[in-house]
Design a protein around this motif. Structure first.
Motif, PDB file in Angstrom:
ATOM      1  N   ASN A   1      43.060  50.031  42.286  1.00 46.80           N
ATOM      2  CA  ASN A   1      41.636  49.489  41.587  1.00 46.80           C
ATOM      3  C   ASN A   1      41.202  48.690  42.841  1.00 46.80           C
ATOM      4  O   ASN A   1      41.854  47.528  43.060  1.00 46.80           O
TER       5      ASN A   1
ATOM      6  N   VAL B   1      39.252  46.586  42.614  1.00 47.02           N
ATOM      7  CA  VAL B   1      38.917  45.226  42.246  1.00 47.02           C
ATOM      8  C   VAL B   1      40.002  44.165  42.740  1.00 47.02           C
ATOM      9  O   VAL B   1      39.880  43.012  42.933  1.00 47.02           O
TER      10      VAL B   1
ATOM     11  N   ARG C   1      29.121  48.324  31.007  1.00 46.18           N
ATOM     12  CA  ARG C   1      29.377  47.025  31.966  1.00 46.18           C
ATOM     13  C   ARG C   1      29.863  47.023  32.940  1.00 46.18           C
ATOM     14  O   ARG C   1      29.437  46.369  33.848  1.00 46.18           O
ATOM     15  N   ALA C   2      30.986  47.791  33.042  1.00 49.27           N
ATOM     16  CA  ALA C   2      31.611  48.013  34.368  1.00 49.27           C
ATOM     17  C   ALA C   2      30.917  48.544  35.463  1.00 49.27           C
ATOM     18  O   ALA C   2      31.001  47.941  36.552  1.00 49.27           O
TER      19      ALA C   2
ATOM     20  N   GLY D   1      38.793  43.433  32.388  1.00 45.48           N
ATOM     21  CA  GLY D   1      38.697  44.669  31.387  1.00 45.48           C
ATOM     22  C   GLY D   1      37.245  44.561  31.048  1.00 45.48           C
ATOM     23  O   GLY D   1      36.886  43.859  30.252  1.00 45.48           O
ATOM     24  N   ALA D   2      36.534  45.463  30.995  1.00 47.58           N
ATOM     25  CA  ALA D   2      35.103  45.935  30.725  1.00 47.58           C
ATOM     26  C   ALA D   2      34.845  46.962  30.243  1.00 47.58           C
ATOM     27  O   ALA D   2      35.305  47.899  30.661  1.00 47.58           O
TER      28      ALA D   2
ATOM     29  N   ARG E   1      29.830  46.838  38.941  1.00 49.07           N
ATOM     30  CA  ARG E   1      30.587  47.368  40.087  1.00 49.07           C
ATOM     31  C   ARG E   1      29.144  47.563  41.292  1.00 49.07           C
ATOM     32  O   ARG E   1      29.333  47.099  42.382  1.00 49.07           O
TER      33      ARG E   1
ATOM     34  N   THR F   1      35.522  39.490  35.564  1.00 52.26           N
ATOM     35  CA  THR F   1      35.220  40.348  34.428  1.00 52.26           C
ATOM     36  C   THR F   1      35.949  41.646  34.436  1.00 52.26           C
ATOM     37  O   THR F   1      36.565  42.148  33.394  1.00 52.26           O
ATOM     38  N   LEU F   2      35.629  42.212  35.581  1.00 59.28           N
ATOM     39  CA  LEU F   2      36.024  43.511  35.848  1.00 59.28           C
ATOM     40  C   LEU F   2      37.844  43.593  35.512  1.00 59.28           C
ATOM     41  O   LEU F   2      38.441  44.500  35.171  1.00 59.28           O
TER      42      LEU F   2
END
Lengths: 314, 513
Positions: free
Chosen positions: B417, B419, B458-459, B453-454, B463, B449-450
């Motif tokens: 991921n 992130v 919203r994610a 978990g969003a 991004r 926030t990502l």
């Protein structure tokens, strides 16, 4: 006998001094390299992308790299005095075990390279010396100059292209498959033979001009017999003395050739250890090479004494 | 590789060296044939947290969960998992019948031991707020301090491979590698590792029974191993080698997009680079297309943004592309008070626009790119002196603040991921392999926030915000998208190359002849 004992004594003292000098030199050279040693070791342990300040901090704490340099040096020298080479900073294994394995591979490669070079260089040198300025002599001069000018890396690539990629006669690299030793050994051997053939040629010309060489010829003995009985032994003295010098070429060449041919020897390991500033492994490898160099010279001295009665006398 | 007595055998026999005598066999069966795989990395280490990648690539060790070739989480040693309603507790059920290569069963206890061990060492485990790891009724339980979307990607990272307890000595040093994957180690030296199919492997039995890995540091050696037919699969080929092998036509070349981007790290705190216009000018001076086509023969390698198209969720096709405009770059620098000196290099008072660029000495492609950059930056009056260095020198220069520019390739899918990598690289003040002296609180908040978990919509918005910020602020300058290039023996079938560098996919390949 007294002269042999004194020779051995000198060489043992030389080996001890070499051990102290090279291990201390390695220690200070590696410690004074630019950049932070903890980061280099962390990079060796965890790889580029995982080299972070946290990883370096862990390495620094574990290995006590914050200790004053003088104290670290004294501790390294006292460990060596106890024959304790320590553990590799990056591999975590005992250095002696690593060196023993790698040195075995390097000695195997160097031994075969030396054998190949003796099969190639001296016969060509002798043939060239029998007719100085002849075709063989001129071709030998040209070949020697070319091979000596080429770095072992380039010679190795050319040999792989010819014998592995084009002819498919030999494997290109590795060390467990059948025949993998031949090309790296030949690469080193060609460099050695390039010089030894010229040394043999010069020595043989001197011998061929001597009265003890001409006398049996005038008696009617065939040339081959004269060369074997009176030529080879007399010209062997400068040639064997030259072998000691060739050991340096073997060590220097091994680093490059082992890397090119993926041969797991001490030269290849040393190049990695320097990059990762693995002080115990560098110290251990260089120490063993230095002692080997002294030992090799000692053996050469003894062989020369055995060959030349004048040396025994004096 | 062929049956019968080959010229190679005859030559070896003629040389007459001990142990090298001609070993003619009546005919080699594909089942007996050894598969030789070649890459650069050394299999010298046993420590799983640092050498896990190699053992995962070879199919020797497994992680608790896995990642497919598009980066999606899939099953590994854990066959099922579930998350509690508050997102704080994760329960993993292990694959029934899984055995380590020493014959011991894979139970929750050794898994917990390995994860705890990885937690105590530097690495990616620290990006997840793990409160406790425990074994309970045959399951692995992981409790988090706060919910995290990064737990599964981190558990798929190769530094968390699961090994049998017998792999470690009394001092917890890894002395051997006893995994649970489809292949088990039969021999290991400094540069070679021999494996054979593990008969108690629970999945589809591998069609390739015996394999060997050879570490070859030089790209020339790797290419010649492929060209000579000695190696069946060769990875990490450089472009000249790839072109040579492609022209020769003896092997099958696979060239796929990789999640790595070669980028220019900038010290944003440096007085010459602190103003965004200076960073924009440097980016506008780079002719990425010329580098991509001239040096790598592939226009698609020009990096128009930080993350390549490989990241479908993170690559914004509508984003204005990073492009070349020398005149605009010169105007931006003139606005900052820089004027060309007698030799064409910009001056501002007593200052000369000259910077040092650290470039990795071990990467063969980097001298080519830095040489091109030197010329391209010179066109706008910026002088670059290139300093070949080790990775450690870049990290150390970041730490002591002496870094001005550095170039390296960054794998943004090191953890499954992006992130996790972006959080490290673009944290406040930057990080070793990301920005330096740059701070964007909005982007850090979006990443956090990502990470927690969003919801999908919203994610996606977050991004997009992150990608746009990186493109607009240029804390690093993307240069080239990297590729994963490999050469395969044409006798192989079902060849698959994993862009994420997690597996050689040996277990899925088979001999076609």
């Amino acid at each position: 006998m007294r002269s042999i004992a004194s020779l051995l004594g000198r060489r043992v003292l030389q080996a001890l001094l070499a051990a102290l000098f090279v291990s201390s030199l390695c220690f200070f050279m590696v410690r004074f390299l630019p950049g932070d040693i903890a980061f280099d070791i962390a990079s060796g342990r965890y790889g580029q992308e995982m080299t972070t300040q946290a990883a370096a901090a862990e390495v620094r704490a574990e290995l006590g790299l914050d200790k004053p340099m003088a104290a670290a040096w004294l501790s390294s020298v006292s460990a060596l005095a106890r024959f304790d080479l320590g553990r590799s900073y990056t591999l975590g294994k005992p250095v002696w075990g690593l060196i023993r394995e790698q040195l075995g591979h390097t000695l195997q490669l160097s031994g075969l390279a030396m054998l190949f070079s003796l099969l190639i260089g001296p016969p060509i040198g002798i043939i060239a010396a029998l007719r100085p300025g002849g075709l063989v002599d001129r071709l030998n001069l040209l070949g020697s100059a070319l091979l000596r000018a080429l770095p072992p890396f380039a010679t190795g690539i050319i040999l792989i292209i010819i014998f592995a990629a084009s002819l498919h006669w030999l494997p290109a690299a590795g060390h467990t498959q059948r025949g993998t030793i031949i090309l790296p050994a030949l690469t080193l051997a060609l460099g050695l033979a390039a010089v030894s053939s010229r040394v043999v040629r010069s020595a043989m010309i001197d011998v061929a001009r001597s009265a003890y060489f001409h006398f049996p010829l005038t008696k009617g003995l065939p040339l081959s017999t004269v060369v074997l009985r009176h030529g080879v032994r007399n010209m062997a003295v400068p040639v064997i003395a030259h072998l000691a010098m060739q050991f340096v070429y073997l060590i220097e060449g091994a680093i490059v050739v082992e890397t090119l041919f993926a041969w797991p020897g001490i030269g290849h390991a040393l190049s990695h250890a320097v990059r990762e500033r693995d002080i115990p492994l560098i110290q251990g490898a260089v120490l063993v090479m230095a002692i080997l160099f002294v030992l090799f010279n000692m053996v050469i001295d003894l062989v020369l004494v055995a060959l030349d009665p004048r040396m025994r006398a004096g | 590789m062929k049956g019968g007595c080959t010229r190679r055998d005859m030559l070896l026999g003629a040389v007459g060296l001990g142990g090298l005598l001609c070993g003619c066999s009546p005919g080699e069966q594909t089942a007996d044939r050894e598969f030789l795989i070649v890459e650069a990395s050394h299999p010298t280490k046993r420590e799983p947290t640092s050498a896990g990648k190699f053992y995962a690539l070879m199919g020797i060790a497994e992680t608790l969960v896995n990642v497919d070739d598009r980066g999606h989480i899939s099953t590994g040693l854990a066959l099922h998992w579930e998350m509690s309603a508050d997102g704080l507790e994760w329960r993993f059920d292990l694959r029934p019948g899984a055995h380590f290569h020493d014959g011991t069963p894979v139970t929750a206890e050794p898994v917990v031991r390995m994860l705890e061990r990885a937690r105590k060492r530097p690495g990616v485990m620290h990006v997840v707020p793990i409160a406790a790891i425990a074994a309970h009724e045959g399951r692995v339980i992981i409790r988090l301090a706060t919910p995290s979307a990064l737990l599964l990607p981190v558990l798929a990272h190769d530094s968390t491979i699961i090994l049998a307890p017998a792999s470690f000595d009394a001092a917890d040093q890894a002395v051997q590698v006893i995994g649970s994957g489809p292949y088990r180690i039969t021999g290991i030296t400094e540069q070679e590792v021999a494996v054979e199919a593990w008969e108690r492997w629970g999945g589809v039995p591998p069609a390739i029974h015996r394999a060997r890995y050879l570490s070859a540091a030089r790209p020339e050696t790797r290419a010649l191993l492929s060209e000579s037919g000695q190696a069946n699969a060769v990875f990490d080929l450089d472009w000249p080698s790839e072109r040579r092998l492609r022209d020769a036509g003896h092997v099958h070349i696979v060239d796929i997009a990789s999640p790595r981007t070669t980028l220019l790290k900038l010290n944003v705190g440096h007085p010459f680079l602190a103003d965004l216009r200076a960073r924009q000018a440097l980016s506008l001076a780079v002719d990425r297309l010329a580098i991509a086509t001239g040096l790598f023969g592939n226009a698609d390698r020009a990096a128009t943004q930080l993350l390549p198209e490989f990241f479908t969720d993170w690559h914004d096709k509508n984003l204005p592309r990073l492009h070349t405009d020398v005149a605009q770059a010169q105007r931006l620098l003139a606005e900052l008070g820089w004027q060309p000196g007698a030799d064409g290099i910009l001056l501002r008072g007593d200052e000369r626009f000259a910077l040092k660029l650290l470039s990795l000495a071990t990467r063969t492609d980097q001298p080519l790119i830095t040489a091109a950059l030197q010329q391209q930056f010179r066109r706008i009056g910026v002088e670059i002196s290139v300093i070949p260095c080790s990775p450690a020198e870049i990290v150390a220069a970041h730490r002591d603040g002496t870094l001005e520019l550095a170039m390296f390739a960054r794998n943004h899918m090191m953890v499954a991921n992006p992130v996790a990598v972006l959080m490290q690289d673009y944290a406040k003040g930057g990080a070793d392999w990301g920005a330096m002296g740059w701070n964007n609180p909005d982007m850090i908040a979006a990443l956090q926030t990502l990470a927690s978990g969003a919801a999908p919509e919203r994610a996606a918005a977050l991004r997009q915000q992150i990608v746009q910020t990186l493109q607009a602020e240029l804390p690093v300058i993307p240069l080239i998208f990297n590729r994963r290039i490999a050469a395969f023996d044409k006798r192989l079938a079902n060849v698959q190359v994993d862009a994420l560098e997690r597996s050689y996919n040996m277990a899925a390949m088979r001999w076609a002849d």
